[in-house]
Write an enzyme that holds these catalytic residues in place. Sequence first.
Site, PDB file in Angstrom:
ATOM      1  N   ARG A   1       0.810  -1.219   0.000  1.00  0.00           N
ATOM      2  CA  ARG A   1       0.000   0.000   0.000  1.00  0.00           C
ATOM      3  C   ARG A   1       0.839   1.263   0.000  1.00  0.00           C
ATOM      4  NH1 ARG A   1      -2.764  -3.826   1.425  1.00  0.00           N
ATOM      5  NH2 ARG A   1      -1.010  -4.371   2.735  1.00  0.00           N
ATOM      6  N   THR A   2       1.795   1.366   0.892  1.00  0.00           N
ATOM      7  CA  THR A   2       2.529   2.634   1.012  1.00  0.00           C
ATOM      8  C   THR A   2       3.287   2.939  -0.272  1.00  0.00           C
ATOM      9  OG1 THR A   2       2.753   2.277   3.396  1.00  0.00           O
ATOM     10  CG2 THR A   2       4.203   3.898   2.381  1.00  0.00           C
TER      11      THR A   2
ATOM     12  N   LYS B   1      25.958  -4.466  -1.939  1.00  0.00           N
ATOM     13  CA  LYS B   1      27.424  -4.382  -2.006  1.00  0.00           C
ATOM     14  C   LYS B   1      28.005  -3.733  -0.754  1.00  0.00           C
ATOM     15  CE  LYS B   1      27.123  -3.651  -7.024  1.00  0.00           C
ATOM     16  NZ  LYS B   1      27.366  -2.670  -8.117  1.00  0.00           N
TER      17      LYS B   1
ATOM     18  N   ARG C   1      11.692   3.855   2.993  1.00  0.00           N
ATOM     19  CA  ARG C   1      11.300   2.915   4.064  1.00  0.00           C
ATOM     20  C   ARG C   1      12.532   2.121   4.448  1.00  0.00           C
ATOM     21  NH1 ARG C   1       6.086  -0.908   4.527  1.00  0.00           N
ATOM     22  NH2 ARG C   1       5.283   1.138   5.130  1.00  0.00           N
TER      23      ARG C   1
ATOM     24  N   HIS D   1       5.677   6.181  11.288  1.00  0.00           N
ATOM     25  CA  HIS D   1       5.086   6.043   9.964  1.00  0.00           C
ATOM     26  C   HIS D   1       4.202   7.275   9.750  1.00  0.00           C
ATOM     27  CE1 HIS D   1       3.701   4.524   6.275  1.00  0.00           C
ATOM     28  NE2 HIS D   1       3.425   3.269   6.602  1.00  0.00           N
TER      29      HIS D   1
END
Length: 314
Positions: free
Chosen positions: A58-59, A87, A108, A136
Site C-alpha cells: 500500500r505505502t 554491495k 522505508r 510512519h
Amino acid sequence: MASLKARPRHFVDALDFSTEEYRALISLAHDIMDAPARWQDVCAGKVMVTLFYEPSTRTRLSFEAAMQRLGGRVLTVADPATSSAAKGEGLADAIRTVCAYSDIVVLRHPKEGAARLAALYASVPLINAGDGAREHPTQTLTDLCTIQSFKGRLEELSVALCGDLKYGRTVHSLIKALACFPGIDLILISPVELRLPEAVKEEVRALNPGITWWETADLEGGLARADVLYMTRIQRERFFNEEDYLRLRDSFVLTPDRLVQAKKDLIVMHPLPRVVEIHPAVDDDPRAVYFQQARLGMFVRMALVTYLLGVRPC
C-alpha cells in the site's frame, strides 16, 4: 559568489507538521479528490525515487500512484538485494546519490531513526515511509484524513487502538499526532506484553499533560465507549521468538458479534495489511472504513507531494 539554496522540507516524524498543517493537507487532499483533472500535470517533469529496504504494498504503490496522477515520474528500488545496498553501500551515500537523480525521495527502512539520518544528507524533500517500529508519519496523515472525513472533526474523540501497541509504528505516530488535538481520550487495548512503550507515553505526556488514556485487555469494554477503533495486526516480523508470536497472534479478533455493543457511528480503521484481527464478515458493516482509508492514503500523499515540492495548478 556562491549561491544560497534553501534547505528542503522533510517529513520524517509525525510532529514535523503542526495541527494547522495537518488540517491544510487534509483540505488539500479533498480539493484534489474533487477535481483531479486540475492536478494531473502539476508534477510534470518531476521525478520521485521510492527507496524501500522493507516490503510494502500500500505505502509504496500509493506514493507511486500519487506521483503518476500528478504527472510526475517514479524510479523505484523495491528490493535492496538488487541495489548497491547488497554491495555494502551505506544509507548516507545511497541518499546523496538518489537525490542527484530526483526531486523528492520516499524512504522505508527497517532500522529506527534511519529516516532522520537520511534527512541529514538529503538535498531534496525526503519522506519517511516507515522506519522500524518508530514512525510512519504518512500513515498518520492518512489516518487523520480518514477520521476527519468520517467523523467530521479531529478533536473531542475517544480513540481506541487495539493490537500491537509495542511495535506498531503506525500507532506510535498516530498517538503523538492525536495528542496535539484537544479533547482526545485514548483507549489502549493490547496484551500486557504488547503495551505501548513508556518512551512513547512520555512523549505523549510532554505534548499534552492533560490527555487521558485507559490501558486494558478488554476489547468489548473499550469498544463500548469508542468513537474510533484502530485495529492493528500482531507483526510477526517484529518478534524474535516464533512461539511468542503464535501465542499472541489471535489475542483480539474483531467479529460482527463484538461490534454489537459498539456505537452506531463508530468507525473501524486499520492501516492494513490485516491477517486475522478483523474477520472478513466485518467488511460488510458500514462502520468498517479501512478500504476507504487506503484510498484516502493516495490523495493525502498527492497533497503531501505537492506541498513539499511547492507546486500548484496554474
